[in-house]
Design an enzyme around this catalytic site. Structure first.
Site, PDB file in Angstrom:
ATOM      1  N   ASP A 258     -13.947 -29.365  36.823  1.00 51.98           N
ATOM      2  CA  ASP A 258     -15.037 -29.776  35.945  1.00 51.98           C
ATOM      3  C   ASP A 258     -15.191 -28.846  34.745  1.00 51.98           C
ATOM      4  O   ASP A 258     -15.168 -27.614  34.888  1.00 51.98           O
ATOM      5  CB  ASP A 258     -16.342 -29.784  36.751  1.00 51.98           C
ATOM      6  CG  ASP A 258     -17.552 -30.115  35.924  1.00 51.98           C
ATOM      7  OD1 ASP A 258     -17.641 -31.261  35.439  1.00 51.98           O
ATOM      8  OD2 ASP A 258     -18.412 -29.219  35.724  1.00 51.98           O
ATOM      9  N   GLU A 291     -11.259 -31.614  33.229  1.00 53.52           N
ATOM     10  CA  GLU A 291     -12.191 -32.127  32.227  1.00 53.52           C
ATOM     11  C   GLU A 291     -12.302 -31.033  31.178  1.00 53.52           C
ATOM     12  O   GLU A 291     -12.651 -29.890  31.504  1.00 53.52           O
ATOM     13  CB  GLU A 291     -13.577 -32.418  32.817  1.00 53.52           C
ATOM     14  CG  GLU A 291     -14.539 -32.934  31.752  1.00 53.52           C
ATOM     15  CD  GLU A 291     -15.998 -32.831  32.149  1.00 53.52           C
ATOM     16  OE1 GLU A 291     -16.814 -33.483  31.476  1.00 53.52           O
ATOM     17  OE2 GLU A 291     -16.330 -32.106  33.092  1.00 53.52           O
TER      18      GLU A 291
END
Length: 584
Positions: A258, A291
């Site tokens: 993330d 990400e």
């Protein structure tokens, strides 16, 4: 033959044959005591560098924690499971207690990935997810991506407030139930991917600053507080070991990291990816996905498989909804041209000035990367849940437009990702939800409402309380009462075509040109190594447009007669036509 797997960690509680070695980093304190429930505290042995250790006889399932000189007791930051949530006792876990049925599973190559992102709590925990797997496999999904499961405060959370990265949250089930979920997925031929968060800890239950303040920087702030200090070897090891732990002890097939743009030491990303590749993985396929708001291609040129491609989403969202506030501002002009670029090259912004960021350049060149370097999507937890009311695309755009865009997503050579509920045309929201209490609950509630006060679309509206149980319950996807069956059939058909015609030619598809043929229409082509040419024509306007050069073997048409009309020179509104000309 059943198998057992363990990642022997250099810290935490390493259990074997009725004994456990406890190792804990507390550089802020001269001594630490080990507390085992129903026993007297034990003084731990100091080691160099602020480490403390102790080996004692304990059974699996024993509860323990660490007692600091100031009287504070804290859970193990490498706890494998918690009793009493993030403030409670850590549990000694025997990793070898679970016998794997699919111990010989070696995974699947990345080009076969069709990813399905889901929130474990919305499926009723690990057991509930396992029960849903056969239908997802039958649909044509090949990889399940779990939103973060690391222990978070309370029983409801997106997972990005986790504070104990090694402990699956007890609200979802036990370590054995999580392993049984992964085991079942492998039996069905499904890959399992886990979303992990290494850029911050949540605001409740993060005790690390009390015993290891060097973990955080005081000279660099993030939206969540002081940045984690990846300059320190102890910090790098803590998170790299976590990656290897999930991959080896729980047999996950991949990890989605993330918001790595919030990690200041970007070299750690490449370092930890190399560590994963160099670790003994029994010849398995293991996949790493990022990400990264920076659109930094250098990681993708190394040991990382792919990156979530927000640009793909943003282009389609603007075309289907007309929204242009916030980061959609970057896609409000020449949107069809940007659609052509994302289909051909992955990133839209490749060093181009970003209007949303005041003209600052964003992104790096990506045209040289294979299409499988990009995970593309029309919806995900962020793009729905970060809206004030969690609106799905199905609520914001015409069904025919969503279906035409879905055809592009599932047939283009990039790796597609589906968000839970898309396959049944769900219109239920996916809201931001937490389970905080007291002042923190008030701060989260008010912060959420202030965040959206500046957006015209939400002015004067009451943003749902993240801490209300009703907010979580409203976020569980439900099939659309009229369109679910047809939408599921569409997904099944498209994924069958992908498996038969697109996947076998990956990652060998290369861009072969794209042209804008209307304000919301593009024709994009790719050529495979076997000489086959894939053409996808999409028109996301409600009116027909002129088109030429679209005759050929039809792979798919989103409405009956659309391919014939396209061959005759007209591409109907809200239509996708895919052609596949195979080499002679």
């Amino acid at each position: 033959m059943p198998s057992v797997f363990e990642r022997r960690l250099p810290f935490g509680a390493a259990f074997s044959d009725g004994r456990a070695t406890f190792r804990f980093w507390a550089p802020a304190h001269p001594e630490v005591r080990l507390e085992i429930r129903d026993r007297d505290p034990i003084l731990m042995d100091p080691e160099d560098g602020g480490w403390f250790s102790k080996t004692v006889e304990v059974p699996a399932g024993a509860r323990y924690r660490f007692h600091l000189p100031d009287g504070l007791t804290v859970p193990d930051p490498a706890s494998r499971f918690q009793d009493g949530d993030v403030h409670g006792w850590s549990v000694v876990v025997d990793p070898k207690a679970y016998s794997w049925r699919s111990g010989d599973w070696r995974g699947r190559p990345w080009q076969e990935a069709v990813v399905y992102e889901l929130h474990v709590g919305c499926f009723g925990g690990f057991v509930g997810v396992a029960e849903a797997l056969p239908l997802l496999a039958e649909l044509g999904v090949t990889a399940i991506e779990l939103m973060p499961i690391a222990d978070f405060p309370g029983t409801r959370n997106w997972g990005y407030d986790g504070v104990l990265p090694y402990a699956p949250d007890a609200a979802y089930g036990t370590p054995e139930e999580l392993k049984a979920l992964v085991d079942r997925a492998h039996e069905l031929g499904l890959m399992m991917i886990l979303d992990v968060v290494y850029n911050h800890f949540g605001p409740d239950g993060n005790y690390i600053g009390a015993y290891a303040p060097p973990m955080f920087r005081d000279d660099l702030q993030t939206p969540w507080g002081g940045a984690i200090d990846f300059r320190l070897p102890e910090v790098r090891s803590y998170f790299t070991e976590n990656m290897l732990f999930w991959l080896q002890e729980y047999r996950f097939d991949g990890l989605r990291m993330d918001a790595v743009h919030a990690i200041s030491e970007q070299d750690w990303i490449d370092e930890t990816a190399r560590a994963v590749r160099e670790a003994e993985q029994d010849g398995r396929y293991v996949h790493l996905i990022l990400e990264n708001e920076f659109n930094e291609q250098s990681h993708l040129a190394g040991e990382v498989d792919a990156q979530w491609n927000d640009d793909f989403h943003h282009v389609f969202h603007v075309l289907l909804t007309g929204e242009h506030e916030g980061y959609y501002e970057d896609f409000a002009h020449d949107t069809a041209g940007k659609l052509a670029r994302t289909l051909q090259e992955g990133f839209v912004y490749q060093g181009d000035p970003s209007p949303h960021q005041g003209g600052k350049p964003r992104g790096t060149p990506s045209a040289h990367l294979p299409p499988t370097a990009f995970v593309s999507f029309l919806q995900n937890h962020d793009q729905i849940g970060n809206r004030a009311f969690g609106d799905r695309l199905t609520k914001l755009a015409p069904p025919e437009g969503v279906e035409a865009a879905t055809a592009v997503l599932l047939l283009c050579p990039q790796v597609p990702m589906i968000f839970m509920g898309e396959e049944v045309a769900s219109e239920t929201p996916f809201l931001f939800f937490t389970d905080h209490h007291g002042d923190l609950a008030d701060a989260v509630r008010e912060g959420r409402r202030k965040e959206f006060a500046k957006f015209a679309a939400f002015a004067g509206a009451e943003v749902p309380d993240p801490n209300a149980v009703e907010t979580f319950e409203a976020s569980i996807p439900e099939p659309h009462p009229q369109r679910a069956e047809a939408r599921t059939a569409l997904f099944r058909r498209l994924l069958s075509l992908r498996a038969a015609e697109i996947t076998p030619r990956l990652p060998g598809f290369a861009p072969a040109g794209a042209e804008v043929i209307g304000p919301k229409a593009v024709v994009s082509r790719w050529k495979a190594e076997d000489g086959a040419v894939l053409t996808i024509a999409v028109n996301l306007a409600d009116a027909s447009i002129a088109a030429s050069g679209l005759a050929g073997p039809v792979l798919f048409e989103s409405s009956s007669g659309a391919a014939e009309a396209a061959a005759a020179g007209t591409l109907p509104g809200y239509t996708t036509v895919a052609l596949l000309e195979r080499a002679a």
